[in-house]
Design a protein around this motif. Structure first.
Motif, mmCIF file in Angstrom:
data_model
loop_
_atom_site.group_PDB
_atom_site.id
_atom_site.type_symbol
_atom_site.label_atom_id
_atom_site.label_comp_id
_atom_site.label_asym_id
_atom_site.label_seq_id
_atom_site.Cartn_x
_atom_site.Cartn_y
_atom_site.Cartn_z
ATOM 1 N N TRP A 131 1.293 4.893 -1.166
ATOM 2 C CA TRP A 131 1.514 3.935 0.002
ATOM 3 C C TRP A 131 0.976 2.711 -0.150
ATOM 4 O O TRP A 131 -0.068 2.361 -0.647
ATOM 5 C CB TRP A 131 1.037 4.820 1.428
ATOM 6 N N GLN A 132 1.759 1.608 0.390
ATOM 7 C CA GLN A 132 1.226 0.460 0.635
ATOM 8 C C GLN A 132 1.130 -0.126 2.140
ATOM 9 O O GLN A 132 1.724 0.456 3.064
ATOM 10 C CB GLN A 132 2.744 -0.358 0.119
ATOM 11 N N TYR A 133 -0.210 -0.688 2.107
ATOM 12 C CA TYR A 133 -0.442 -1.279 3.582
ATOM 13 C C TYR A 133 -0.457 -2.593 3.655
ATOM 14 O O TYR A 133 -0.986 -3.307 2.689
ATOM 15 C CB TYR A 133 -1.938 -0.488 3.949
ATOM 16 N N THR B 252 -1.702 -6.873 0.072
ATOM 17 C CA THR B 252 -0.962 -5.498 0.110
ATOM 18 C C THR B 252 -2.015 -4.591 -0.343
ATOM 19 O O THR B 252 -2.624 -5.049 -1.585
ATOM 20 C CB THR B 252 0.318 -5.632 -0.610
ATOM 21 N N LYS C 50 1.138 -1.817 9.045
ATOM 22 C CA LYS C 50 2.454 -1.599 8.670
ATOM 23 C C LYS C 50 2.259 -0.832 7.275
ATOM 24 O O LYS C 50 1.500 -1.400 6.458
ATOM 25 C CB LYS C 50 3.228 -2.897 8.599
ATOM 26 N N GLU C 51 2.978 0.186 7.034
ATOM 27 C CA GLU C 51 3.029 0.826 5.949
ATOM 28 C C GLU C 51 4.302 1.163 5.445
ATOM 29 O O GLU C 51 5.368 1.169 5.957
ATOM 30 C CB GLU C 51 2.118 2.084 6.078
ATOM 31 N N LYS C 52 4.280 1.694 4.052
ATOM 32 C CA LYS C 52 5.606 2.129 3.389
ATOM 33 C C LYS C 52 5.247 2.851 2.250
ATOM 34 O O LYS C 52 4.172 2.644 1.268
ATOM 35 C CB LYS C 52 6.124 0.760 2.781
ATOM 36 N N LYS C 53 5.787 3.945 2.095
ATOM 37 C CA LYS C 53 5.739 4.807 0.955
ATOM 38 C C LYS C 53 6.550 4.473 -0.128
ATOM 39 O O LYS C 53 7.924 4.065 0.124
ATOM 40 C CB LYS C 53 6.208 6.408 1.483
ATOM 41 N N VAL C 54 5.926 4.257 -1.424
ATOM 42 C CA VAL C 54 6.495 3.588 -2.470
ATOM 43 C C VAL C 54 6.704 4.661 -3.430
ATOM 44 O O VAL C 54 7.383 4.333 -4.561
ATOM 45 C CB VAL C 54 5.677 2.297 -2.846
#
Length: 71
Positions: A34-36, A22, A66-70
């Protein structure tokens, strides 16, 4: 995740978890954190060795993982 400050006009800091592959990026100017996912160590090496982290992000990372804002 621990992040290290970087010299970049677009990024404040970069973190990486080798166990989960990650990548975590903290963006400047209200971009947040953001995480990738599924970001292999070989891709990290290319990213960190690139002449422009921001350009590498736009051309090689954004929209390709795939990404997610943390934060």
């Amino acid at each position: 995740m621990q992040r290290q400050p970087v010299q970049s006009s677009a990024l404040e800091s970069i973190g990486y978890n080798a166990e989960t592959h990650t990548l975590e990026l903290e963006f400047k100017e209200h971009g947040g954190v953001w995480q990738y996912f599924n970001f292999k160590p070989s891709a990290l090496k290319k990213f960190l060795g690139s002449p422009s982290l921001g350009n590498f992000f736009v051309t090689q990372i954004k929209g390709k993982y795939k990404e997610k804002k943390v934060g």
